[in-house]
Design an enzyme around this catalytic site. Sequence first.
Site, PDB file in Angstrom:
ATOM      1  N   SER A  99       0.822  -1.206   0.000  1.00  0.00           N
ATOM      2  CA  SER A  99       0.000   0.000   0.000  1.00  0.00           C
ATOM      3  C   SER A  99       0.858   1.259   0.000  1.00  0.00           C
ATOM      4  O   SER A  99       1.701   1.450   0.874  1.00  0.00           O
ATOM      5  CB  SER A  99      -0.896  -0.003   1.250  1.00  0.00           C
ATOM      6  OG  SER A  99      -1.365   1.283   1.540  1.00  0.00           O
ATOM      7  N   GLY A 100       0.610   2.134  -0.992  1.00  0.00           N
ATOM      8  CA  GLY A 100       1.288   3.422  -0.992  1.00  0.00           C
ATOM      9  C   GLY A 100       0.919   4.252   0.226  1.00  0.00           C
ATOM     10  O   GLY A 100       1.742   5.011   0.740  1.00  0.00           O
ATOM     11  N   ASP A 182       1.587  -0.826  -5.269  1.00  0.00           N
ATOM     12  CA  ASP A 182       0.973   0.464  -5.559  1.00  0.00           C
ATOM     13  C   ASP A 182       2.028   1.448  -6.059  1.00  0.00           C
ATOM     14  O   ASP A 182       2.939   1.825  -5.324  1.00  0.00           O
ATOM     15  CB  ASP A 182       0.318   0.976  -4.267  1.00  0.00           C
ATOM     16  CG  ASP A 182      -0.500   2.227  -4.461  1.00  0.00           C
ATOM     17  OD1 ASP A 182      -0.542   2.739  -5.589  1.00  0.00           O
ATOM     18  OD2 ASP A 182      -1.118   2.687  -3.475  1.00  0.00           O
ATOM     19  N   CYS A 220      -5.442  10.335  -1.454  1.00  0.00           N
ATOM     20  CA  CYS A 220      -5.984   9.031  -1.098  1.00  0.00           C
ATOM     21  C   CYS A 220      -7.353   8.870  -1.757  1.00  0.00           C
ATOM     22  O   CYS A 220      -8.143   9.814  -1.817  1.00  0.00           O
ATOM     23  CB  CYS A 220      -6.125   8.913   0.416  1.00  0.00           C
ATOM     24  SG  CYS A 220      -6.970   7.404   0.954  1.00  0.00           S
ATOM     25  N   ASN A 378     -10.730  -2.949  -3.254  1.00  0.00           N
ATOM     26  CA  ASN A 378     -10.231  -2.536  -1.945  1.00  0.00           C
ATOM     27  C   ASN A 378     -11.336  -2.670  -0.898  1.00  0.00           C
ATOM     28  O   ASN A 378     -12.279  -1.880  -0.868  1.00  0.00           O
ATOM     29  CB  ASN A 378      -9.746  -1.086  -2.042  1.00  0.00           C
ATOM     30  CG  ASN A 378      -9.259  -0.530  -0.718  1.00  0.00           C
ATOM     31  OD1 ASN A 378      -9.127  -1.254   0.269  1.00  0.00           O
ATOM     32  ND2 ASN A 378      -8.985   0.763  -0.692  1.00  0.00           N
ATOM     33  N   ASN A 379     -11.223  -3.682  -0.047  1.00  0.00           N
ATOM     34  CA  ASN A 379     -12.127  -3.851   1.103  1.00  0.00           C
ATOM     35  C   ASN A 379     -11.635  -2.899   2.203  1.00  0.00           C
ATOM     36  O   ASN A 379     -11.075  -3.318   3.218  1.00  0.00           O
ATOM     37  CB  ASN A 379     -12.100  -5.294   1.595  1.00  0.00           C
ATOM     38  CG  ASN A 379     -12.697  -6.286   0.617  1.00  0.00           C
ATOM     39  OD1 ASN A 379     -13.379  -7.217   1.016  1.00  0.00           O
ATOM     40  ND2 ASN A 379     -12.438  -6.125  -0.670  1.00  0.00           N
ATOM     41  N   PRO A 381     -10.466  -0.223   5.035  1.00  0.00           N
ATOM     42  CA  PRO A 381     -10.755   0.177   6.415  1.00  0.00           C
ATOM     43  C   PRO A 381     -11.336   1.592   6.497  1.00  0.00           C
ATOM     44  O   PRO A 381     -11.782   2.010   7.565  1.00  0.00           O
ATOM     45  CB  PRO A 381      -9.386   0.117   7.097  1.00  0.00           C
ATOM     46  CG  PRO A 381      -8.556  -0.762   6.236  1.00  0.00           C
ATOM     47  CD  PRO A 381      -9.035  -0.521   4.840  1.00  0.00           C
ATOM     48  N   SER A 382     -11.322   2.328   5.376  1.00  0.00           N
ATOM     49  CA  SER A 382     -11.958   3.641   5.362  1.00  0.00           C
ATOM     50  C   SER A 382     -13.473   3.533   5.345  1.00  0.00           C
ATOM     51  O   SER A 382     -14.170   4.523   5.601  1.00  0.00           O
ATOM     52  CB  SER A 382     -11.494   4.441   4.134  1.00  0.00           C
ATOM     53  OG  SER A 382     -10.131   4.774   4.230  1.00  0.00           O
TER      54      SER A 382
END
Length: 530
Positions: A99-100, A182, A220, A378-379, A381-382
């Site tokens: 992850s970037g 990424d 992001c 993308n599952n 966390p946000s």
Amino acid sequence: MSYQSQVQAAAAAVNGKPGWESINAESVARMRLQNRFQSGLDIARYTAAIMRRDMAAYDADPASYTQSLGCWHGFIGQQKLISIKKHFGTTDKRYLYLSGWMIAALRSEFGPLPDQSMHEKTSVPALIEELYTFLRQADARELGGLFRDLDAARDAGDAVKAKAIENQIDNFQTHVVPIIADIDAGFGNAEATYLLAKKMIEAGACALQIENQVSDEKQCGHQDGKVTVPHEDFVAKIRAIRYAFLELGVEDGIIVARTDSLGAGLTKQIAFSREPGDIGDQYNSFLDCEEIDVGQVGNGDVVISRNGKLLRPKRLASNLFQFRAGSGEDRCVLDCINSLQNGADLLWIETEKPHIGQIAGMVNRIRDVIPNAKLVYNNSPSFNWTLNFRQQVYDAMAQAGKDVSAYDRARLMSVDYDSSELAVEADERIRTFQRDAAAQAGIFHHLITLPTYHTAALSTDNLAKEYFGDAGMLGYVKNVQRAEIRQGIACVKHQNMSGSDIGDDHKEYFAGEAALKAGGAHNTMNQFAA
């Protein structure tokens, strides 16, 4: 090649060489097995082939989807793969995600940074190399244990057990798995993207994920202020990555094209168009424009001619142009089709919520043009998964005519609802989300970008609360060490995990009976032998 064949090959290389009499061919064979991958390019070619096979398997059966977790340190990635092998016996269809966001937040020399591509671009290939160093060490550690077991069986004269262990060695599955890495928006122009892509591939990456944001405006995917680029600019970077793969001989390399158009309402450029209906004209068709006549053109205005009309795109004080509200899904679909038609292999649509119906709606439109289109998703966390799915269930119940008067939709996150029928149904939908989305929404690969960031924070908070409180040392022993022992966590023997036993083996190879080894009777790690 079998273990015995490896030993024979080593013997052929060693025997008869003057002065090499003390070199043990079987030790050479063991070291070769423990160091199967000689370079990052070896890894990239090996893992690219795995991903291609997995993609074909998914096309044949959507139940064959793949998964990964984001890891911000080589040790974290290593422990994840060790755990997977321990619990499931195989690493099949399990990858790593780089992850970037986590590099920016955790690996930059500037300190913690937001996900805006301000971190050093070299930190990305450095983390890929680090991850694979730790995975290769996990191979060496596990194989070293098998070699020790083989020696013990031989010393005991147990030929049957020795043969069984040799079979385990012959069928050993490496911890080295694909990494989807990424590259953000490419860290500059297409040439910069190409140069960084080469470094990432040389470090071992077989799959690179690139997004269609403006590189120097990158945000992001789950924050505001995102700015996209015209399709031709993005396609140039896709080509740059493909050239990097081909130059380095990774012909199966995978490009994941990510679109942020669903949440990006701005563009920095008006696309160049040669003729009506071309890709540039389609991009511009989404601009929020007002029709004007020649007399209304003001100082510094930018205008577009379309269908005999003069249009003035709405431009902000930031010099950015605005897209029409509600055009995000249409732009996403166009982005995805154009990316696949220009060399991308997989898609990534960054959404604002985990809603299978929304994702499937876009994927079905893409598949009308490109039938085998499939997603990396993308599952995140946000997302507030609990609240999102409780609200989805609430809405479904209301639509079905069920009584929802016992629930307040605005506060469904409350613990008061945890044992309710609604919450139980929501949790079941979360549990089956990946399976259902793979079947219904074309998702080939499910990942969580930042899970180990959150688990590290949670576990550290729990330890600090106990250790610095009344529990004292018991806070560590009860909740960490005792749990490690009883759950069979390999790191309870941290000296072994760090490579101490591998070092002892090498000392014995190099110095024979004179070797001063760490693993003797007074090594406190022996307390964990039981």
